[in-house]
Write a protein that holds these residues in place. Structure first.
Motif, PDB file in Angstrom:
ATOM      1  N   PRO A  68       0.538  -1.250   0.252  1.00 33.88           N
ATOM      2  CA  PRO A  68      -0.069   0.112   0.030  1.00 33.88           C
ATOM      3  C   PRO A  68       0.972   1.345   0.189  1.00 33.88           C
ATOM      4  O   PRO A  68       0.466   2.143  -0.692  1.00 33.88           O
ATOM      5  CB  PRO A  68      -0.718  -0.189   1.201  1.00 33.88           C
ATOM      6  N   ILE A  69       2.137   1.408   0.805  1.00 32.18           N
ATOM      7  CA  ILE A  69       3.051   2.340   0.657  1.00 32.18           C
ATOM      8  C   ILE A  69       3.565   2.684  -0.753  1.00 32.18           C
ATOM      9  O   ILE A  69       3.571   3.922  -1.210  1.00 32.18           O
ATOM     10  CB  ILE A  69       4.100   2.270   1.619  1.00 32.18           C
ATOM     11  N   LEU A  70       3.971   1.568  -1.355  1.00 30.62           N
ATOM     12  CA  LEU A  70       4.532   2.063  -2.691  1.00 30.62           C
ATOM     13  C   LEU A  70       3.455   2.311  -3.692  1.00 30.62           C
ATOM     14  O   LEU A  70       3.718   3.246  -4.449  1.00 30.62           O
ATOM     15  CB  LEU A  70       5.142   0.352  -3.276  1.00 30.62           C
ATOM     16  N   ILE A 166      -5.941   2.203   1.024  1.00 27.60           N
ATOM     17  CA  ILE A 166      -7.056   1.589   1.992  1.00 27.60           C
ATOM     18  C   ILE A 166      -7.686   0.518   1.064  1.00 27.60           C
ATOM     19  O   ILE A 166      -7.854  -0.693   1.523  1.00 27.60           O
ATOM     20  CB  ILE A 166      -7.935   2.508   2.404  1.00 27.60           C
ATOM     21  N   ILE A 167      -8.100   0.789  -0.119  1.00 24.83           N
ATOM     22  CA  ILE A 167      -8.748  -0.347  -0.817  1.00 24.83           C
ATOM     23  C   ILE A 167      -7.855  -1.591  -1.416  1.00 24.83           C
ATOM     24  O   ILE A 167      -8.223  -2.680  -1.054  1.00 24.83           O
ATOM     25  CB  ILE A 167      -9.185   0.097  -2.265  1.00 24.83           C
ATOM     26  N   LEU A 168      -6.568  -1.232  -1.414  1.00 26.17           N
ATOM     27  CA  LEU A 168      -5.574  -2.354  -1.416  1.00 26.17           C
ATOM     28  C   LEU A 168      -5.287  -3.154  -0.382  1.00 26.17           C
ATOM     29  O   LEU A 168      -5.235  -4.275  -0.349  1.00 26.17           O
ATOM     30  CB  LEU A 168      -4.312  -1.807  -2.139  1.00 26.17           C
ATOM     31  N   PHE A 169      -5.308  -2.190   0.714  1.00 24.19           N
ATOM     32  CA  PHE A 169      -5.102  -2.974   2.195  1.00 24.19           C
ATOM     33  C   PHE A 169      -6.017  -3.945   2.404  1.00 24.19           C
ATOM     34  O   PHE A 169      -5.884  -4.908   2.882  1.00 24.19           O
ATOM     35  CB  PHE A 169      -4.947  -1.840   3.022  1.00 24.19           C
ATOM     36  N   VAL A 170      -7.349  -3.418   2.139  1.00 31.79           N
ATOM     37  CA  VAL A 170      -8.475  -4.231   2.705  1.00 31.79           C
ATOM     38  C   VAL A 170      -8.682  -5.372   1.522  1.00 31.79           C
ATOM     39  O   VAL A 170      -9.024  -6.542   2.131  1.00 31.79           O
ATOM     40  CB  VAL A 170      -9.734  -3.459   2.593  1.00 31.79           C
ATOM     41  N   SER A 171      -8.176  -5.157   0.323  1.00 33.32           N
ATOM     42  CA  SER A 171      -8.396  -6.199  -0.831  1.00 33.32           C
ATOM     43  C   SER A 171      -7.463  -7.312  -0.236  1.00 33.32           C
ATOM     44  O   SER A 171      -7.711  -8.538  -0.365  1.00 33.32           O
ATOM     45  CB  SER A 171      -7.970  -5.931  -1.953  1.00 33.32           C
TER      46      SER A 171
END
Length: 278
Positions: A68-70, A166-171
């Protein structure tokens, strides 16, 4: 063999807190293992399971945090920054994103004006003509306007980039549920495996930082930084209400965790915590 390892890892990851303290159950389990003739084979298999669990947890943490940070930085630098800056600078006539920025800008310009008048009074400013002073004020006003225009543009970029992260983290959490269970078990075993003194030290450190008597100043700085990050107005009433309620709720949840879980798993750690906290 591989299926047995995976099955054992899943059971280990989904292990629940029982009525009997884990320290007592581990003592009986250790005594039972020592009488087992297949102790060496089971120890080897257990080592493989722990090794797999550790590697899977480290890999999952790397993916869960770094990805997510990248994506956040890449999307801001190469996608959002050029697009938003173009539309904001060419199609938008607003400089300030909220009233807080406007108040800070006016206060900064006022301090600069007072500084110029002070330099005139003490004789440090050679050119005292009104034309020169007006020119310096105009230059400073344009500098402030450019700074806050960039800050407003960055706030929009932060909102969109953080939403993507956030979307990537939840995914990742949804897609890799099994790895999350392994990571949860790994963290629980690591924390509950600490000594009683270490547990009490971490509890006191956590509570003093986030819910201690000196924590409101830290929360105020954090909330102001978050509001500026997203371009939201720095409402003092909201900040004070948050500081007066959220640490209390957090302290209540933490005390419930100590009473509900840690007190059953490691009562000696809770007793050490109370002795050190007195």
């Amino acid at each position: 063999m591989k299926y047995w390892n995976l099955k054992k890892i899943n059971q280990f990851a989904l292990e629940k807190t029982g009525i009997i303290p884990r320290s007592i159950s581990k003592l009986f389990s250790r005594f039972k293992k020592e009488l087992n003739p297949n102790l060496e084979l089971e120890a080897l298999e257990e080592f493989k399971v722990v090794r797999y669990q550790t590697l899977a947890s480290v890999k999952y943490i790397f993916i869960l945090l770094i990805m997510p940070i990248l994506v956040n930085q890449i999307s801001k630098t190469f996608i959002l920054n050029p697009i938003i800056n173009y539309f904001w600078n060419n199609n938008c006539y607003y400089i300030f994103f909220n009233e807080s920025q406007e108040e800070r800008a006016f206060a900064e310009l006022q301090r600069f004006e007072e500084k110029i008048h002070f330099e005139v009074l003490i004789g440090e400013l050679k050119d005292r003509s009104s034309t020169y002073i007006e020119k310096k004020m105009t230059e400073k006003a344009l500098e402030i306007a450019k700074y806050y225009s960039k800050e407003s543009s960055n706030a929009i970029q932060n909102i969109l980039a953080d939403l993507i992260s956030i979307i990537l983290f939840v995914s990742i959490l949804i897609i890799r549920k099994r790895q999350f269970s392994i990571l949860k078990s790994f963290i629980n075993e690591y924390i509950y495996g600490l000594s009683d003194t270490a547990k009490a030290f971490l509890i006191i450190l956590f509570t003093d930082i986030f819910v201690g008597f000196h924590s409101p100043h830290g929360w105020e700085i954090i909330i102001e930084a978050i509001l500026r990050h997203f371009g939201l107005p720095e409402n003092r009433d909201f900040i004070f209400i948050f500081i007066s309620t959220f640490p209390v709720v957090l302290d209540t949840i933490f005390k419930y965790w100590i009473f509900r879980y840690l007190n059953k798993i490691s009562p000696s750690a809770v007793a050490t915590y109370h002795n050190m906290n007195e």
